[in-house]
Write a protein that holds these residues in place. Structure first.
Motif, PDB file in Angstrom:
ATOM      1  N   LYS A 104      32.907  14.374  72.667  1.00 14.17           N
ATOM      2  CA  LYS A 104      31.999  15.024  71.769  1.00 14.17           C
ATOM      3  C   LYS A 104      30.772  15.658  72.843  1.00 14.17           C
ATOM      4  CE  LYS A 104      30.291  12.891  68.423  1.00 14.17           C
ATOM      5  NZ  LYS A 104      29.775  12.429  67.038  1.00 14.17           N
ATOM      6  N   LEU A 105      30.168  17.026  72.354  1.00 11.04           N
ATOM      7  CA  LEU A 105      29.199  17.406  73.045  1.00 11.04           C
ATOM      8  C   LEU A 105      28.598  18.452  72.100  1.00 11.04           C
ATOM      9  CD1 LEU A 105      29.770  20.490  74.201  1.00 11.04           C
ATOM     10  CD2 LEU A 105      31.213  19.012  75.806  1.00 11.04           C
ATOM     11  N   ASN A 106      27.303  18.477  72.112  1.00 11.41           N
ATOM     12  CA  ASN A 106      26.471  19.928  71.271  1.00 11.41           C
ATOM     13  C   ASN A 106      26.058  20.662  72.565  1.00 11.41           C
ATOM     14  OD1 ASN A 106      26.581  18.258  69.205  1.00 11.41           O
ATOM     15  ND2 ASN A 106      24.525  17.270  69.500  1.00 11.41           N
ATOM     16  N   ALA A 107      27.136  22.010  72.487  1.00 10.03           N
ATOM     17  CA  ALA A 107      27.034  22.909  73.706  1.00 10.03           C
ATOM     18  C   ALA A 107      25.819  24.165  72.958  1.00 10.03           C
ATOM     19  CB  ALA A 107      28.232  23.703  73.502  1.00 10.03           C
ATOM     20  N   GLN A 108      25.249  24.446  73.806  1.00 11.84           N
ATOM     21  CA  GLN A 108      24.394  25.814  73.760  1.00 11.84           C
ATOM     22  C   GLN A 108      25.551  26.789  73.350  1.00 11.84           C
ATOM     23  OE1 GLN A 108      21.579  26.275  76.900  1.00 11.84           O
ATOM     24  NE2 GLN A 108      20.664  24.433  76.591  1.00 11.84           N
ATOM     25  N   THR A 109      25.332  27.488  72.447  1.00 13.08           N
ATOM     26  CA  THR A 109      26.117  28.765  72.372  1.00 13.08           C
ATOM     27  C   THR A 109      26.639  29.600  73.368  1.00 13.08           C
ATOM     28  OG1 THR A 109      24.687  30.149  71.166  1.00 13.08           O
ATOM     29  CG2 THR A 109      25.740  28.526  69.831  1.00 13.08           C
ATOM     30  N   HIS A 110      25.621  29.954  74.295  1.00 11.69           N
ATOM     31  CA  HIS A 110      25.839  30.759  75.271  1.00 11.69           C
ATOM     32  C   HIS A 110      27.064  29.966  76.419  1.00 11.69           C
ATOM     33  CE1 HIS A 110      23.706  28.573  78.690  1.00 11.69           C
ATOM     34  NE2 HIS A 110      22.774  28.164  77.744  1.00 11.69           N
ATOM     35  N   ALA A 111      27.156  28.773  76.170  1.00  9.94           N
ATOM     36  CA  ALA A 111      27.825  28.061  77.129  1.00  9.94           C
ATOM     37  C   ALA A 111      29.371  27.493  76.321  1.00  9.94           C
ATOM     38  CB  ALA A 111      27.523  26.811  77.657  1.00  9.94           C
ATOM     39  N   GLN A 112      29.602  27.893  75.102  1.00 14.48           N
ATOM     40  CA  GLN A 112      30.637  27.644  74.235  1.00 14.48           C
ATOM     41  C   GLN A 112      32.122  27.998  74.877  1.00 14.48           C
ATOM     42  OE1 GLN A 112      30.029  28.902  70.186  1.00 14.48           O
ATOM     43  NE2 GLN A 112      32.316  29.162  69.921  1.00 14.48           N
ATOM     44  N   HIS A 113      32.045  29.047  75.376  1.00 12.06           N
ATOM     45  CA  HIS A 113      33.139  29.737  76.227  1.00 12.06           C
ATOM     46  C   HIS A 113      33.885  28.788  77.185  1.00 12.06           C
ATOM     47  CE1 HIS A 113      33.911  32.874  73.157  1.00 12.06           C
ATOM     48  NE2 HIS A 113      32.729  33.188  73.473  1.00 12.06           N
ATOM     49  N   PHE A 114      32.786  28.332  78.145  1.00 11.82           N
ATOM     50  CA  PHE A 114      32.878  27.437  79.132  1.00 11.82           C
ATOM     51  C   PHE A 114      33.728  26.271  78.705  1.00 11.82           C
ATOM     52  CE2 PHE A 114      31.244  23.691  81.431  1.00 11.82           C
ATOM     53  CZ  PHE A 114      31.820  23.752  82.559  1.00 11.82           C
ATOM     54  N   TYR A 115      33.287  25.571  77.624  1.00 16.00           N
ATOM     55  CA  TYR A 115      33.882  24.349  77.113  1.00 16.00           C
ATOM     56  C   TYR A 115      35.228  24.588  76.538  1.00 16.00           C
ATOM     57  CZ  TYR A 115      29.067  22.434  77.997  1.00 16.00           C
ATOM     58  OH  TYR A 115      27.993  21.888  78.720  1.00 16.00           O
ATOM     59  N   GLN A 116      35.177  25.706  75.736  1.00 21.10           N
ATOM     60  CA  GLN A 116      36.519  25.947  75.327  1.00 21.10           C
ATOM     61  C   GLN A 116      37.740  26.044  76.322  1.00 21.10           C
ATOM     62  OE1 GLN A 116      35.082  29.415  72.991  1.00 21.10           O
ATOM     63  NE2 GLN A 116      35.786  28.256  71.067  1.00 21.10           N
ATOM     64  N   LYS A 117      37.403  26.466  77.530  1.00 15.18           N
ATOM     65  CA  LYS A 117      38.125  26.693  78.614  1.00 15.18           C
ATOM     66  C   LYS A 117      38.253  25.438  79.043  1.00 15.18           C
ATOM     67  CE  LYS A 117      36.734  31.149  80.210  1.00 15.18           C
ATOM     68  NZ  LYS A 117      35.890  31.838  81.744  1.00 15.18           N
ATOM     69  N   LEU A 118      37.816  24.413  78.885  1.00 15.75           N
ATOM     70  CA  LEU A 118      38.117  22.997  79.348  1.00 15.75           C
ATOM     71  C   LEU A 118      38.751  22.116  78.194  1.00 15.75           C
ATOM     72  CD1 LEU A 118      34.814  22.234  81.294  1.00 15.75           C
ATOM     73  CD2 LEU A 118      37.164  22.612  82.165  1.00 15.75           C
ATOM     74  N   GLY A 119      39.102  22.762  77.020  1.00  8.04           N
ATOM     75  CA  GLY A 119      39.842  22.221  76.056  1.00  8.04           C
ATOM     76  C   GLY A 119      39.072  21.567  74.690  1.00  8.04           C
ATOM     77  N   TYR A 120      37.660  22.098  74.714  1.00  6.83           N
ATOM     78  CA  TYR A 120      36.796  21.564  73.610  1.00  6.83           C
ATOM     79  C   TYR A 120      37.000  22.612  72.526  1.00  6.83           C
ATOM     80  CZ  TYR A 120      34.810  18.012  76.487  1.00  6.83           C
ATOM     81  OH  TYR A 120      34.646  16.919  77.486  1.00  6.83           O
TER      82      TYR A 120
END
Length: 141
Positions: A104-120
Motif C-alpha cells: 500500500k502507498l499514498n501516491a502524490q497524484t502527479h505520480a499516480q500513473h507511474f504506480y499504475q504502470k507497476l500494478g498499483y
C-alpha cells in the motif's frame, strides 16, 4: 546502480539527505511533517549510483497486513531513469521476504500513473497531505 536496505549510520544519513532535498527543499513539506515517529522503526532503502546517493524510501508493516511504501523519492537530476521502479521492486521484494503479500502507498497524484504502470490500483478519493494532493493505492504481490 545499487538499491539496498540502509543499515549503517552513513546510509541512514544519505536517506535523510535525499528526503530533505526532495520533500523539504523541492516540495516545501514542513520538516516536522517529513520526519516523524515512524522513522525510528521503519526499514529504510537507499539507492546509489556508484557512491552517490540518488534515491530513498522507507517501508513499514501495518497491522492490517500491508507493507506500506512511504517517503519514496528520487533526486530531480536522476528522474526518468527507472530508478524509482528499481526502488519499488526492492521494497516489494522485502515485503514478500517478510511473508506479507499486499503493498500500500499514498501516491502524490502527479505520480499516480507511474504506480499504475507497476500494478498499483487507486483505492481512495483524492486527499491532501502536507499541502499536496494524494491517493491511496494497493497492489497484491
Amino acid at each position: 546502480m545499487l538499491v539496498k536496505i540502509a543499515i549503517t549510520p552513513k546510509e541512514l544519513q544519505d536517506v535523510y539527505h535525499i528526503r530533505n532535498e526532495v520533500f523539504i527543499e523541492e516540495q516545501n513539506v514542513p520538516p516536522e511533517r517529513e520526519l516523524d515517529e515512524f522513522d525510528k522503526t521503519a526499514t529504510h532503502f537507499i539507492a546509489y549510483n556508484e557512491e552517490t546517493p540518488i534515491a530513498a524510501a522507507r517501508l513499514r508493516f501495518t497491522e492490517d497486513g500491508y507493507g506500506k511504501l512511504e517517503r519514496i523519492c528520487v533526486l530531480k537530476s536522476q528522474r526518468g531513469k527507472a530508478i524509482g521502479k528499481k526502488v519499488i521492486l526492492k521494497m516489494e521484494e522485502e515485503i514478500t521476504n517478510q511473508d506479507f503479500h499486499k503493498a500500500k502507498l499514498n501516491a502524490q497524484t502527479h505520480a499516480q500513473h507511474f504506480y499504475q504502470k507497476l500494478g498499483y490500483k487507486v483505492t481512495s478519493g483524492e486527499f491532501m497531505d502536507a499541502g499536496i494532493p494524494h491517493v491511496t493505492m494497493i497492489k497484491h504481490l
